[in-house]
Design an enzyme around this catalytic site. Structure first.
Site, PDB file in Angstrom:
ATOM      1  N   GLU A 287     -13.268 -26.457 -22.770  1.00  0.00           N
ATOM      2  CA  GLU A 287     -12.258 -27.123 -21.933  1.00  0.00           C
ATOM      3  C   GLU A 287     -12.860 -27.636 -20.634  1.00  0.00           C
ATOM      4  OE1 GLU A 287      -8.737 -24.801 -21.163  1.00  0.00           O
ATOM      5  OE2 GLU A 287      -7.927 -25.183 -23.156  1.00  0.00           O
ATOM      6  N   HIS A 308     -25.879 -14.901 -43.405  1.00  0.00           N
ATOM      7  CA  HIS A 308     -25.672 -15.007 -44.855  1.00  0.00           C
ATOM      8  C   HIS A 308     -24.641 -16.076 -45.194  1.00  0.00           C
ATOM      9  CE1 HIS A 308     -28.065 -11.322 -45.616  1.00  0.00           C
ATOM     10  NE2 HIS A 308     -27.721 -11.119 -44.351  1.00  0.00           N
ATOM     11  N   LYS A 422       0.781 -31.459 -27.606  1.00  0.00           N
ATOM     12  CA  LYS A 422       2.105 -30.956 -27.220  1.00  0.00           C
ATOM     13  C   LYS A 422       3.133 -32.076 -27.271  1.00  0.00           C
ATOM     14  CE  LYS A 422       0.278 -27.475 -24.078  1.00  0.00           C
ATOM     15  NZ  LYS A 422       0.113 -27.081 -22.695  1.00  0.00           N
TER      16      LYS A 422
HETATM   17  O1  PA5 Z   1      -7.311 -23.054 -19.599  1.00  0.00           O
HETATM   18  C1  PA5 Z   1      -6.150 -23.420 -19.604  1.00  0.00           C
HETATM   19  O2  PA5 Z   1      -5.607 -23.785 -18.562  1.00  0.00           O
HETATM   20  C2  PA5 Z   1      -5.291 -23.401 -20.861  1.00  0.00           C
HETATM   21  O3  PA5 Z   1      -5.997 -23.039 -21.994  1.00  0.00           O
HETATM   22  C3  PA5 Z   1      -4.167 -22.448 -20.655  1.00  0.00           C
HETATM   23  O4  PA5 Z   1      -4.697 -21.195 -20.347  1.00  0.00           O
HETATM   24  C4  PA5 Z   1      -3.254 -22.304 -21.871  1.00  0.00           C
HETATM   25  O5  PA5 Z   1      -2.819 -23.582 -22.287  1.00  0.00           O
HETATM   26  C5  PA5 Z   1      -2.066 -21.427 -21.534  1.00  0.00           C
HETATM   27  O6  PA5 Z   1      -1.345 -21.977 -20.487  1.00  0.00           O
HETATM   28  P1  PA5 Z   1      -0.233 -21.158 -19.709  1.00  0.00           P
HETATM   29  O7  PA5 Z   1      -0.866 -19.974 -19.111  1.00  0.00           O
HETATM   30  O8  PA5 Z   1       0.252 -22.114 -18.663  1.00  0.00           O
HETATM   31  O9  PA5 Z   1       0.843 -20.783 -20.696  1.00  0.00           O
END
Ligand code: PA5
Length: 446
Positions: A287, A308, A422
């Protein structure tokens, strides 16, 4: 506490080029340190280890103790992505492999939900809840993420029906934004105990906030030692130097990617307890760096099992790979291979040797074979897999991630791409407000 070794890359890279990437990484180090880069309003994680107080840590332990007095033996931790993987990776790394089967009762069992939308998963979780004494930690920084929200609706209803509304408020803790979001509003309304995810800490950097620390404490693990290890890493990594392990790691991975076409990094472990450290690392680097049409693809293997299955590809497949081996110097348990009078398996040459010695030889043999096969290798070493060293390792990867992403030239702290699915999902589910998108997506799939 953390050592990075790049000998296994030397035959692949030009040393002058390496020096140039070290210089770039040192510039990126300054950007991170001086907080002058893109996304610099999300740097709260940098100082977390030294800022966490004993009082905060004992608050998490107090919740664990309060639940223990109620007889709680199952804590459902609800969250996804950064609101899930930090706690999961620490718990997997520090738990006895067979704690469940051994029915060890030092603390409640922590299980996770809200990290998928599988109906079977939730139904089966409720089968388990029906037989246990349940509490819940619901975690969402935004407070609006669909997966945890769906799971929490179900778990909340279960807890309220089973224990009544008043007791439910003692069994549910929410971790969310200080002011906004549906979860914050609901928590205020219902009177849940809440903890705050700081505004300046993104989900994937939040393991040392309540997001990670409360579930880890609930599972009976040593959060003091975890934070202590992170503190040590924070102070040792703050020194600007070409030998700083975070600079070395960031420089080498960017060099391999940008100059030698190594577009995939495989994080390799030789201990199943590290499987979820790799999952956490994948989110952190994936990310943080995968944007603007660039980024190293983070993958992982769990050896020796995956030798393996994936070993063939790594040895001889498309030459786009480099490996970073998570090396643990000392096992925490001892198991010696015994002699066998018949020796039918012809393993008597190993009699008297520790299993971990064989594991280390498998690791070394694999590293050399993969280098011969055209796969550059780095190692990131810790002395042993305990809470302190793990805390240091997690902080190391966070700090190195900031340097690496700035070296690459991207903002490490945003994740615009996470939104795309989303929008489609909401359109397909006909969420109010998405009417236009629903019409458009229907036209696409007819
Ligand atoms: O790194 C990030 O920001 C995302 O992966 C969030 O952690 C994930 O989408 C969960 O979001 P939230 O904590 O707002 O529910």
């Amino acid at each position: 506490m953390i050592r990075v070794e790049t000998k296994g890359c030397e035959s692949f890279v030009d040393s002058a080029k390496y020096e140039a990437y070290v210089a770039k990484a040192l510039d990126a180090f300054d950007v991170l340190k001086d907080e002058t880069g893109a996304g610099n309003d999300f740097l709260g994680w940098k100082k977390l280890p030294r800022q966490i107080t004993d009082r905060e840590l004992s608050e998490y332990e107090a919740i664990r103790d309060k639940w223990a007095r109620k007889g709680v033996d199952l804590v459902i931790a609800i969250g996804i992505g950064g609101s899930y993987l930090g706690a999961k990776c620490v718990m997997e790394a520090l738990s006895h492999n067979f704690a469940k089967q051994l029915k060890r009762k030092d603390a409640a069992e922590v299980v996770f939900a809200g990290n998928n939308l599988s109906e079977e998963y939730l139904a089966e979780l409720m089968d388990l809840a029906a037989e246990r004494n349940v509490a819940c930690i619901v975690i969402s920084k935004s407070g609006t993420t669909t997966e945890p929200a769906v799971a929490f609706r179900i778990v909340k209803q279960f807890i309220e029906e089973r224990y009544g509304k008043t007791d439910a408020t003692q069994r549910i803790v929410a971790i969310t934004d200080a002011k906004k979001g549906a979860l914050k509003t609901l928590s205020n309304q219902e009177g849940y105990k809440t903890f705050v995810v700081p505004d300046n800490v993104g989900g994937r950097f939040s393991v040392l906030t309540p997001v990670g620390l409360l579930p880890i404490a609930a599972a009976g693990m040593d959060i003091n030692a975890l934070v202590e290890g992170a503190r040590k890493a924070e102070s040792s990594l703050a020194v600007k130097s070409a030998e700083n392990p975070a600079v070395v790691y960031a420089a080498m991975r960017n060099l391999l990617f940008s100059e030698y076409g190594k577009t995939t990094e495989i994080l390799v472990n030789y201990n199943p307890k590290l499987t979820y450290v790799a999952e956490w690392w994948k989110q952190l680097y994936g990310e943080s760096e995968g944007k603007d049409g660039t980024g190293i693809f983070p993958a992982s293997v769990n050896n020796t099992a995956d030798l393996h299955s994936m070993g063939q590809f790594i040895q001889e497949g498309t030459r786009i790979l480099f490996e970073t081996v998570l090396h643990v110097e000392k096992a925490r348990r001892s198991m010696v291979i015994g002699p066998d009078p018949q020796n039918l398996d012809q393993l008597n040459f190993l009699a008297g040797k520790h299993v971990e010695h064989c594991n280390h030889m498998a690791e070394l043999g694999t590293r050399l074979a993969h280098i011969d096969g055209g796969v550059p290798q780095m190692t990131v070493s810790i002395e042993t897999l305990d809470a302190q060293h793990l805390g240091a390792l997690l902080y190391f990867f966070e700090f190195a991630c900031g340097i690496s992403a700035y070296t690459l030239g991207v903002n490490p702290f945003n994740q615009p791409g996470v939104e795309a699915y989303k929008k489609n999902m909401f359109a397909l589910l006909e969420k109010p407000g998405y009417e236009e998108a629903t019409r458009a997506i229907r036209a696409r799939i007819q």
